[in-house]
Design an enzyme around this catalytic site. Structure first.
Site, PDB file in Angstrom:
ATOM      1  N   GLN A  18     129.772  78.805  56.832  1.00 32.13           N
ATOM      2  CA  GLN A  18     129.225  77.881  57.828  1.00 32.13           C
ATOM      3  C   GLN A  18     130.165  76.730  58.163  1.00 32.13           C
ATOM      4  O   GLN A  18     129.995  76.081  59.181  1.00 32.13           O
ATOM      5  CB  GLN A  18     127.869  77.367  57.329  1.00 32.13           C
ATOM      6  CG  GLN A  18     126.856  78.499  57.212  1.00 32.13           C
ATOM      7  CD  GLN A  18     125.539  78.065  56.621  1.00 32.13           C
ATOM      8  OE1 GLN A  18     125.365  78.097  55.408  1.00 32.13           O
ATOM      9  NE2 GLN A  18     124.612  77.649  57.456  1.00 32.13           N
ATOM     10  N   HIS A  32     126.945  83.170  48.965  1.00 34.19           N
ATOM     11  CA  HIS A  32     126.059  82.516  49.928  1.00 34.19           C
ATOM     12  C   HIS A  32     126.032  83.381  51.194  1.00 34.19           C
ATOM     13  O   HIS A  32     126.701  83.104  52.178  1.00 34.19           O
ATOM     14  CB  HIS A  32     126.532  81.088  50.222  1.00 34.19           C
ATOM     15  CG  HIS A  32     125.481  80.230  50.863  1.00 34.19           C
ATOM     16  ND1 HIS A  32     125.033  79.053  50.317  1.00 34.19           N
ATOM     17  CD2 HIS A  32     124.774  80.382  52.007  1.00 34.19           C
ATOM     18  CE1 HIS A  32     124.112  78.506  51.092  1.00 34.19           C
ATOM     19  NE2 HIS A  32     123.941  79.315  52.136  1.00 34.19           N
ATOM     20  N   ASN A  41     122.703  82.688  46.530  1.00 34.54           N
ATOM     21  CA  ASN A  41     121.881  81.790  47.341  1.00 34.54           C
ATOM     22  C   ASN A  41     120.712  82.549  47.956  1.00 34.54           C
ATOM     23  O   ASN A  41     120.903  83.587  48.603  1.00 34.54           O
ATOM     24  CB  ASN A  41     122.721  81.177  48.468  1.00 34.54           C
ATOM     25  CG  ASN A  41     121.922  80.183  49.283  1.00 34.54           C
ATOM     26  OD1 ASN A  41     121.512  79.144  48.773  1.00 34.54           O
ATOM     27  ND2 ASN A  41     121.644  80.509  50.549  1.00 34.54           N
ATOM     28  N   GLU A  42     119.523  82.050  47.728  1.00 39.56           N
ATOM     29  CA  GLU A  42     118.303  82.520  48.403  1.00 39.56           C
ATOM     30  C   GLU A  42     118.188  84.034  48.519  1.00 39.56           C
ATOM     31  O   GLU A  42     118.155  84.582  49.630  1.00 39.56           O
ATOM     32  CB  GLU A  42     118.217  81.899  49.799  1.00 39.56           C
ATOM     33  CG  GLU A  42     118.189  80.392  49.777  1.00 39.56           C
ATOM     34  CD  GLU A  42     117.926  79.768  51.148  1.00 39.56           C
ATOM     35  OE1 GLU A  42     118.128  80.450  52.168  1.00 39.56           O
ATOM     36  OE2 GLU A  42     117.521  78.599  51.188  1.00 39.56           O
TER      37      GLU A  42
HETATM   38  C1  GAL Z   1     119.150  77.795  54.076  1.00 41.25           C
HETATM   39  C2  GAL Z   1     120.517  78.415  53.869  1.00 41.25           C
HETATM   40  C3  GAL Z   1     121.639  77.575  54.409  1.00 41.25           C
HETATM   41  C4  GAL Z   1     121.309  76.913  55.727  1.00 41.25           C
HETATM   42  C5  GAL Z   1     119.968  76.233  55.666  1.00 41.25           C
HETATM   43  C6  GAL Z   1     119.533  75.533  56.925  1.00 41.25           C
HETATM   44  O1  GAL Z   1     118.149  78.766  54.046  1.00 41.25           O
HETATM   45  O2  GAL Z   1     120.757  78.614  52.495  1.00 41.25           O
HETATM   46  O3  GAL Z   1     122.792  78.390  54.480  1.00 41.25           O
HETATM   47  O4  GAL Z   1     121.422  77.812  56.756  1.00 41.25           O
HETATM   48  O5  GAL Z   1     118.984  77.170  55.300  1.00 41.25           O
HETATM   49  O6  GAL Z   1     118.831  76.368  57.784  1.00 41.25           O
END
Ligand code: GAL
Length: 427
Positions: free
Chosen positions: A19, A114, A158-159
């Site tokens: 990002q 990520h 991540n997530e």
């Molecule tokens: C999260 C993600 C990030 C960023 C953020 C804001 O879900 O881990 O990479 O995109 O949302 O939307």
């Protein structure tokens, strides 16, 4: 005294390589090129914020706002551009970033995965490839061997819940699948990846006598029934809540792939794989079950962000409380933020969410830190550059960074909270 009593409060910002860094070659850059229609503003990540070259000035910005923590990710495709080939120069770059953090009194919190994958891995099935946990652990071990002497806080994945759903159920993200069986498989694979990487991180750290605290970053998005009197809404919200919010944590607690993802199979390294709990929280939603499936909408009665998420700081506080009550793990808020180009909402958002953290700490919940998403406006996945999370706006032509008024709010609160050592009295 528990080990976390000695941790000075970390407050800072979070981002991810794809990002912000710029000029990558991974599954996402290929996707952006081949599927321009999949990105809201048809943008490509491209040079992003050029953080790859400008990390020092951005860390200066963070330090000037009294930030003492920076969560960022290592880009797997840089470190292992070809299968099994580790690029020492790529790791050297991240060593410089970490050293630059340390020089400024900023604690690095390092994410290993990520959302993005090297192209070679995407070509042979991405996270669904059967040997991906092994490949990920090998890459994780290389990262820790190169950086573990100067990094303490590691985030494996991540997530996982967001990645599984966005890539394999809703098909917004590569590889754009709409398949329930593949979504289930993705959840299981991400649990295996997290477990394998945790074993690798701990192993390399222990052999070298380094301290390493490991977690994955868990996206918590509470679901409530749109109509609590309708059993179908209640059931739909409860099952979504289980799968999305609880399943991965229960898998880590029990060490097993619980239903509906698995049949209770044990995964080596999964049990007890969390030293702390990384929590990403943005919003909660309402669920209404229709004949066409579950309709998910923002909770009613709350202000909405640029991407139509309801803002409710009390929900955030309740997420912290219930995570601690259920898992008894110290919590690190690895992401929390608001998309708000005009900065109308962000100052109050920061005040309210950081006060929630302060109250939780005062009530004996060991919240170790808070990472605001994000220091800079950046490439927001399928939303492209149309979402603005930054404390700093970024001009897409000059890449000039301009502080929004909320940077001042962040700075004031960070100045009060950074390094704070509240004696944490267990509840
Ligand atoms: C999260 C993600 C990030 C960023 C953020 C804001 O879900 O881990 O990479 O995109 O949302 O939307």
């Amino acid at each position: 005294m528990e080990w976390f009593d000695a941790v000075p409060f970390m407050i800072g910002c979070a981002d991810a390589a794809h990002q912000v860094e710029g000029n990558l070659v991974n599954d996402w850059t290929v996707f952006e090129e081949t599927h321009p229609e999949a990105i809201a503003d048809r943008s490509r990540s491209g040079i992003a914020c050029d953080t790859y070259h400008r990390y020092e000035e951005d860390l200066d910005r963070l330090a000037a706002l009294h930030g003492n923590a920076y969560r960022f990710s290592i880009e797997w495709s840089r470190v292992e551009p070809h299968e099994g080939v580790i690029d020492a120069k790529a790791l050297e770059h991240y060593r410089k970033v970490i050293a630059a953090c340390r020089e400024r009194g900023i604690e690095p919190i390092v994410t290993l995965h990520h959302f993005t994958l090297p192209v070679w891995l995407a070509h042979r099935g991405g996270i669904l490839a059967s040997d991906v946990p092994y490949a990920f652990a090998r890459y994780a071990a290389a990262c820790v061997a190169a950086l573990g002497d100067i990094v303490t806080w590691w985030v494996t994945v991540n997530e996982p819940n967001v990645l599984a759903v966005m890539s394999y159920l809703y098909g917004y993200w590569p590889p754009q699948e709409h398949s329930l069986p593949k979504t289930v498989h993705a959840f299981a694979q991400l649990a295996r990846m997290h477990a394998a990487a945790t074993v690798a991180v701990r192993d390399v750290a222990a052999r070298n006598g380094w301290t390493a605290h490991v977690s994955f970053a868990h996206h918590v998005r509470p679901f409530q029934p749109a109509n609590p009197m309708l059993p179908s809404d209640v059931a739909a919200a409860a099952s979504m809540d289980w799968l999305f919010n609880s399943w991965m944590l229960e898998a880590c607690r029990t060490g097993r792939l619980l239903p509906p993802i698995g049949r209770g199979e044990e995964v080596y390294g999964l049990r007890g794989s969390l030293d702390y709990l990384g929590i990403n929280h943005y919003t909660g939603e309402e669920v209404h079950l229709t004949l066409r499936g579950a309709e998910v909408k923002p909770r009613r009665g709350y202000p909405l962000t640029e991407n139509s998420l309801a803002i409710d700081p009390l929900l955030f506080e309740s997420v912290l409380i219930s995570a601690w009550d259920t898992y008894h793990l110290p919590i690190l808020v690895t992401e929390n933020g608001v998309a708000d180009r005009t900065d109308d909402l962000r100052p109050a958002f920061l005040e309210d969410h950081l006060h929630a953290v302060q109250r939780a700490r005062a009530n004996g919940i060991p919240v170790l830190g808070y990472c605001y998403w994000s220091l800079l406006d950046n490439f927001e996945w399928h939303e492209g550059y149309s979402m603005h999370f930054g404390l700093f706006a970024v001009d897409r032509t000059s890449l000039e960074r301009t502080p929004r008024p909320s940077a001042e709010t962040f700075s004031r609160i960070a100045g009060e909270m950074a390094g704070e050592r509240v004696p944490i009295v267990p509840r």
